[in-house]
Design an enzyme around this catalytic site. Structure first.
Site, short mmCIF file in Angstrom:
data_model
loop_
_atom_site.label_atom_id
_atom_site.label_comp_id
_atom_site.label_asym_id
_atom_site.label_seq_id
_atom_site.Cartn_x
_atom_site.Cartn_y
_atom_site.Cartn_z
N GLU A 132 -0.97 -5.55 8.78
CA GLU A 132 -0.20 -4.94 9.86
C GLU A 132 -0.79 -5.31 11.22
OE1 GLU A 132 0.12 -0.73 9.30
OE2 GLU A 132 0.89 -0.91 7.26
N ASP B 164 0.82 -1.21 0.00
CA ASP B 164 0.00 0.00 0.00
C ASP B 164 0.86 1.26 0.00
OD1 ASP B 164 0.85 -0.14 2.63
OD2 ASP B 164 -1.16 -0.17 3.52
N SER B 165 2.18 1.08 -0.02
CA SER B 165 3.11 2.18 -0.28
C SER B 165 2.83 2.81 -1.63
CB SER B 165 4.55 1.69 -0.22
OG SER B 165 4.72 0.52 -1.01
N LYS C 164 -0.74 -9.63 3.10
CA LYS C 164 0.00 -9.09 4.24
C LYS C 164 -0.88 -8.12 4.99
CE LYS C 164 3.48 -6.08 3.74
NZ LYS C 164 3.03 -4.92 4.55
N ASP D 242 -0.94 -6.27 0.02
CA ASP D 242 -1.34 -5.69 1.31
C ASP D 242 -2.85 -5.58 1.45
OD1 ASP D 242 1.13 -5.31 2.47
OD2 ASP D 242 1.29 -3.19 1.92
N GLU E 28 9.47 -3.59 10.45
CA GLU E 28 9.77 -2.28 9.87
C GLU E 28 10.28 -1.29 10.91
OE1 GLU E 28 7.86 1.24 7.03
OE2 GLU E 28 6.78 -0.66 7.33
#
Length: 256
Positions: free
Chosen positions: A115, A46-47, A113, A85, A182
């Protein structure tokens, strides 16, 4: 058959072995190039909110964005595992997390993925129980940037270190095949890696402190020169080359 589950298992088996190389990709030509280069994992992160769509952070990224870019990358990948993501607010409950994961898999994702650590153990377990490989993400969580008031290095206090260890264990216990760490202090990332039964993949968490590394492709090749993280060493300068090519073409067109 090299199924996503088999690919994820192969990555899992590299714990403590040959370091894992993961790069982000958001479009077909980049993904195809990286896949042919031999990259282990292509991450549709999602960057893309910042380096592709021009948003200030990842909190503006939607599921529609991830589906669109995930499909493009999936069309290109022939050997690399494609991880996509789960964007913010699409996995608030285990049920919602599974629903979102299924949509991403239908679009071509081999794995997903998300978080979070202890607070997302049930979410990861729900997805893995459905046969979908999951990669965890602990340490600095970009989707929390507005809540935390910026990007802050993790693992500096005893309490943070203990929580990160617990998060890594929770992610592994839930069935994740690996986890990103991270922007965590190098000594903390190393201790987590030593204790964690699944591979850790670092970004901004020290050199050789994890079982692998991930980089944002735009940072690696100098395609987004307006901001480059301090821990990144660009290996190319694509933006400069594009500028030079465009200016040379304009001179030719305009007869200069």
């Amino acid at each position: 058959m090299n199924t996503p589950l088999a690919q994820a298992a192969a990555i899992r088996s590299r714990k403590g072995g040959k370091p894992i190389a993961m790069l982000t990709a958001y479009d077909y030509p980049t993904a195809r190039t990286l896949d042919e280069a031999g990259v282990d994992i292509l991450l549709v992160g999602d960057s893309l909110g910042m380096v592709v769509l021009g948003y200030p952070d990842t909190t503006h990224v939607t599921l529609a964005h991830m589906l669109h870019h995930g499909e493009a990358v999936a069309r290109a990948a022939k050997r690399a595992l494609v991880v996509v993501d789960l964007p913010i607010n699409t996995y608030d409950t285990p049920e919602q997390a599974l629903d979102t994961a299924r949509k991403l898999v239908a679009a071509g994702a081999g794995a997903v993925k998300l978080e979070g650590g202890c607070d997302k153990e049930a979410h990861i377990a729900a997805i893995t129980a459905a046969g979908i490989p999951v990669m965890g993400h602990i340490g600095l969580l970009p989707q929390n940037v507005l809540k935390e008031g910026g990007y802050k290095m993790k693992g500096k206090t005893d309490a943070e270190i203990a929580q990160l260890h617990a998060d890594a264990q929770a992610v592994a216990h839930a069935g994740a095949f690996s986890t990103v760490i991270e922007c965590t202090r190098a000594d903390t990332a190393r201790s987590i890696t030593e204790a964690c039964p699944i591979p850790t993949i670092g970004i901004g968490s020290g050199k050789n402190c994890c079982d692998g590394e991930v980089a944002v492709i735009s940072d690696l090749v100098g395609a987004f020169p307006w901001f480059v993280p301090a821990f990144v060493q660009p290996r190319a300068h694509i933006a400069e080359s594009i500028t030079e090519a465009a200016q040379a073409w304009m001179r030719d067109v305009q007869g200069e």
